[in-house]
Write an enzyme that holds these catalytic residues in place. Structure first.
Site, PDB file in Angstrom:
ATOM      1  N   ASP A  71       0.824  -1.231   0.000  1.00 16.08           N
ATOM      2  CA  ASP A  71       0.000   0.000   0.000  1.00 16.08           C
ATOM      3  C   ASP A  71       0.848   1.267   0.000  1.00 16.08           C
ATOM      4  O   ASP A  71       0.563   2.211  -0.722  1.00 16.08           O
ATOM      5  CB  ASP A  71      -1.072   0.003   1.114  1.00 16.08           C
ATOM      6  N   ASP A  90      -5.731  -0.390   5.894  1.00 12.81           N
ATOM      7  CA  ASP A  90      -6.558  -0.785   7.036  1.00 12.81           C
ATOM      8  C   ASP A  90      -7.747   0.149   7.240  1.00 12.81           C
ATOM      9  O   ASP A  90      -8.880  -0.290   7.464  1.00 12.81           O
ATOM     10  CB  ASP A  90      -5.707  -0.831   8.312  1.00 12.81           C
TER      11      ASP A  90
HETATM   12  C1  GLA Z   1      -0.015  -2.595   8.455  1.00 14.90           C
HETATM   13  C2  GLA Z   1      -0.257  -1.197   7.911  1.00 14.90           C
HETATM   14  C3  GLA Z   1      -0.849  -1.256   6.499  1.00 14.90           C
HETATM   15  C4  GLA Z   1      -0.026  -2.156   5.580  1.00 14.90           C
HETATM   16  C5  GLA Z   1       0.258  -3.491   6.263  1.00 14.90           C
HETATM   17  C6  GLA Z   1       1.193  -4.353   5.448  1.00 14.90           C
HETATM   18  O1  GLA Z   1      -1.223  -3.254   8.650  1.00 14.90           O
HETATM   19  O2  GLA Z   1      -1.129  -0.489   8.764  1.00 14.90           O
HETATM   20  O3  GLA Z   1      -0.968   0.040   5.974  1.00 14.90           O
HETATM   21  O4  GLA Z   1       1.150  -1.511   5.187  1.00 14.90           O
HETATM   22  O5  GLA Z   1       0.807  -3.326   7.551  1.00 14.90           O
HETATM   23  O6  GLA Z   1       0.597  -4.725   4.263  1.00 14.90           O
END
Ligand code: GLA
Length: 390
Positions: free
Chosen positions: A40, A177
């Site tokens: 992301d 997320d």
């Molecule tokens: C965490 C971060 C997300 C993403 C994941 C890995 O959950 O909050 O933004 O980068 O790690 O995919």
């Protein structure tokens, strides 16, 4: 507990604590990422789904009319308060910084929620990589929307919550997320292009398959600095490759530039470039119910996260090894770590008819190999944040 029972439970807790019924009840889910890990913040694709585990808040105006938000959590001893008269800043208790950051974001937009008595409960396991923090942020944002009657565009809402995590929790997270917690749709995965923020709902309702979430019960901690380190390494790779972000680089380009970068930076980039491709392929596989292909992509994702990106841990690897040993014949299509890593959960794509047998086998073997009790559950893709009352 389903959302209806959960909100009834939270209403009762509010009544017990504050001696009256709540005027508003809102909820926001955690998430599991099916594939597209650490992509992301590289402008790539992710494919998460909201899960049937929620952060829920019940609230009412305070009887004393004060301009203070008081948050009682059923899971924490310490109460968090947010004084709306003074500038909102991070402080103690730590868990209060997620709501604090969101409130600050709304205030910066000229939206003042006013004083509130809040009761918070969460069924998203904490520190499990299922985004309990994003659920808490999006839940707070949804409460402010309910209270003020001012809804903001869900994309803006997700971005506001992400900023809260950056500024108030010191985690330079990507956008996945908060997006899925705000925008999830029942029965669907969300294919999100993190560059354009274009989303596509991918139906995931074939009754012959299920997604199993295996919590290793090893806590993951993103604030430890490893996450920020990975981000910096990706930026370094992009700079060397002369691209804006790794989304713009191909595997060929990377091979040609291999000698110009450290071996570690090369491996980080190899994971990201491969993972972005795997994610769009997996979405295609899901659209076509091509489960064996999706499962292979999940395994490939895990190996890259383990060997190239180095964000797995022994316990996550053990779960994947057990899944492999059960294999296709035993009903497992694929399995991988999910979320930021260093602990937390694995997600497995399995035959629905074999869920019970697979659950038992993973639980037994995991206990035997690690001495730890895993928590294993299936979840259907759930809806994103909702106002339940008010
Ligand atoms: C965490 C971060 C997300 C993403 C994941 C890995 O959950 O909050 O933004 O980068 O790690 O995919």
């Amino acid at each position: 507990m389903n959302l209806k029972d959960l909100s009834a439970h939270v209403a009762t807790e509010f009544q017990k604590h504050y001696g009256r019924a709540p005027r508003w009840i809102v909820a926001a889910p955690g998430r599991v990422n099916v594939i597209g890990e650490h992509t992301d913040y590289n402008d790539g694709f992710v494919l998460p789904m909201a899960i049937e585990f929620y952060s829920v808040m019940a609230a009412d105006r305070p009887v004393d009319g004060k301009n203070v938000i008081t948050l009682h959590s059923t899971l924490e001893k310490e109460v968090a308060t947010i004084d709306l008269v003074a500038p909102v800043k991070p402080g103690a208790p730590k868990w209060g910084n997620y709501p604090r950051g969101v409130v600050a974001g709304f205030l910066a937009r000229g939206v003042n929620p006013g004083g509130l008595d809040v009761l918070l409960h969460s069924t998203v396991p904490l520190g499990s990589g299922l985004s309990s923090s994003a659920a808490l942020e999006v839940c707070t944002a949804t409460l402010i929307e309910a209270v003020t009657g001012k809804t903001i565009d869900p994309i803006e809402k997700a971005l506001l919550c992400q900023k809260a995590e950056h500024d108030f929790a010191n985690v330079p997270c990507g956008i996945m997320d908060q997006f899925i917690s705000a925008l999830g749709r029942e029965g669907h995965l969300l294919l999100l292009d993190c560059r354009t923020r274009k989303t596509e709902l991918v139906p995931m309702n074939d009754p012959s398959v299920a997604l199993l979430i295996v919590n290793t019960n090893v806590k993951h901690e993103l604030g430890s600095g490893e996450y920020a380190k990975r981000r910096a390494e990706c930026e370094q790779a992009a700079t060397i490759l002369g691209v804006k972000s790794l989304r713009d680089a191909t595997a060929d380009q990377l091979e040609k530039a291999k000698s110009k970068m450290s071996e570690v930076v090369y491996r980080r980039a190899r994971h990201v470039i491969g993972e972005i491709e795997r994610t769009t392929h997996a979405a295609e596989g899901i659209r076509n119910s091509n489960w064996p292909t999706v499962g292979q992509l999940m395994y490939a994702s895990h190996y890259a996260l383990r060997d190239d990106y180095e964000v797995s841990c022994k316990e996550l690897d053990v779960v994947v090894e057990i899944a492999e040993s059960i294999g296709y014949k035993g009903g497992v299509y694929g399995c991988r770590m999910t979320g930021g890593g260093f602990g937390g959960c694995c997600v497995a794509l399995v035959k629905a008819s074999a869920v019970d047998a697979i659950t038992k086998k993973i639980a037994t073997d995991y206990k035997a190999k690690t001495g730890i009790e895993a928590a294993i559950f299936a979840s259907h893709p759930a809806a994103g944040a909702t106002i339940i009352k008010g």
